[in-house]
Design an enzyme around this catalytic site. Sequence first.
Site, PDB file in Angstrom:
ATOM      1  N   ASN A  84      54.692 169.781 115.546  1.00  0.00           N
ATOM      2  CA  ASN A  84      56.340 169.458 115.282  1.00  0.00           C
ATOM      3  C   ASN A  84      56.994 170.927 115.339  1.00  0.00           C
ATOM      4  O   ASN A  84      56.611 172.025 114.753  1.00  0.00           O
ATOM      5  CB  ASN A  84      56.284 168.926 114.009  1.00  0.00           C
ATOM      6  CG  ASN A  84      55.684 167.629 113.885  1.00  0.00           C
ATOM      7  OD1 ASN A  84      55.588 166.925 114.887  1.00  0.00           O
ATOM      8  ND2 ASN A  84      55.331 167.099 112.715  1.00  0.00           N
ATOM      9  N   HIS A  97      51.980 175.478 112.409  1.00  0.00           N
ATOM     10  CA  HIS A  97      50.707 175.004 112.349  1.00  0.00           C
ATOM     11  C   HIS A  97      50.511 173.719 113.148  1.00  0.00           C
ATOM     12  O   HIS A  97      51.498 173.234 113.613  1.00  0.00           O
ATOM     13  CB  HIS A  97      50.776 174.479 110.824  1.00  0.00           C
ATOM     14  CG  HIS A  97      51.879 173.350 110.574  1.00  0.00           C
ATOM     15  ND1 HIS A  97      53.218 173.898 110.391  1.00  0.00           N
ATOM     16  CD2 HIS A  97      52.102 171.941 110.514  1.00  0.00           C
ATOM     17  CE1 HIS A  97      53.845 172.948 110.102  1.00  0.00           C
ATOM     18  NE2 HIS A  97      53.139 171.855 110.121  1.00  0.00           N
TER      19      HIS A  97
HETATM   20  P1  5GP Z   1      55.103 169.432 109.601  1.00  0.00           P
HETATM   21  O1  5GP Z   1      56.044 168.025 109.259  1.00  0.00           O
HETATM   22  O2  5GP Z   1      56.016 170.703 109.273  1.00  0.00           O
HETATM   23  O3  5GP Z   1      54.659 169.131 110.905  1.00  0.00           O
HETATM   24  O4  5GP Z   1      54.005 169.320 108.523  1.00  0.00           O
HETATM   25  C1  5GP Z   1      53.575 169.722 107.466  1.00  0.00           C
HETATM   26  C2  5GP Z   1      52.594 169.347 106.690  1.00  0.00           C
HETATM   27  O5  5GP Z   1      52.094 169.968 105.591  1.00  0.00           O
HETATM   28  C3  5GP Z   1      52.690 167.789 106.074  1.00  0.00           C
HETATM   29  O6  5GP Z   1      51.903 166.995 106.900  1.00  0.00           O
HETATM   30  C4  5GP Z   1      52.408 168.042 104.693  1.00  0.00           C
HETATM   31  O7  5GP Z   1      51.611 166.871 104.124  1.00  0.00           O
HETATM   32  C5  5GP Z   1      51.530 169.149 104.657  1.00  0.00           C
HETATM   33  N1  5GP Z   1      51.663 169.926 103.165  1.00  0.00           N
HETATM   34  C6  5GP Z   1      53.096 170.339 102.686  1.00  0.00           C
HETATM   35  N2  5GP Z   1      52.920 171.098 101.498  1.00  0.00           N
HETATM   36  C7  5GP Z   1      51.474 171.204 101.507  1.00  0.00           C
HETATM   37  C8  5GP Z   1      50.689 171.948 100.583  1.00  0.00           C
HETATM   38  O8  5GP Z   1      51.098 172.455  99.552  1.00  0.00           O
HETATM   39  N3  5GP Z   1      49.226 171.790 100.702  1.00  0.00           N
HETATM   40  C9  5GP Z   1      48.739 171.328 101.935  1.00  0.00           C
HETATM   41  N4  5GP Z   1      47.543 171.111 102.071  1.00  0.00           N
HETATM   42  N5  5GP Z   1      49.595 170.562 102.994  1.00  0.00           N
HETATM   43  C10 5GP Z   1      50.700 170.600 102.599  1.00  0.00           C
END
Ligand code: 5GP
Length: 133
Positions: A84, A97
């Site tokens: 994303n 990521h």
């Molecule tokens: P994005 O929406 O930015 O592509 O994905 C962020 C991801 O990070 C989400 O799927 C969310 O569940 C994960 N995430 C957010 N905070 C944490 C955290 O503190 N630890 C872990 N392991 N994952 C997290």
Amino acid sequence: MCIFCEIIKGNIPSKKVYEDEDILAILDISQTTKGHTLVMPKKHYENFLEMPKDEYASLMAKVQDLAKQIINNLEAKGCNILINTNEVAGQSVMHCHVHIIPRYDENDTVSFRFSENDLDLDEVLAAIKKENC
Ligand code: 5GP
Ligand code: ZN
């Protein structure tokens, strides 16, 4: 504060799937499907567009290795690889990521919908090719 930088520093606990000098892979806290993993560069880049090409290539090579490992060991049938980029695309953590989302069943909880538009393809192509960035 960047939550993933804090995880990389060890200030916030995580379940580490893989770690080397430059890359960390952890289980996503949400586990969209079993084994949902996030692979990130240790160096803070807001998104993949900002990464130097060689670092991005190494990151994606590791994503491929880990995807194979996760699919084989968890007996998944496939996976989605997702980056994303920016808020408009659903990025909530502004540290680059890559999601590895193992897939077990077409009717699982994951859904991506590609609906159709009636855009003129030649116009779209011309717009894309307007300038070489
Ligand atoms: P994005 O929406 O930015 O592509 O994905 C962020 C991801 O990070 C989400 O799927 C969310 O569940 C994960 N995430 C957010 N905070 C944490 C955290 O503190 N630890 C872990 N392991 N994952 C997290
Ligand atoms: Zn960061």
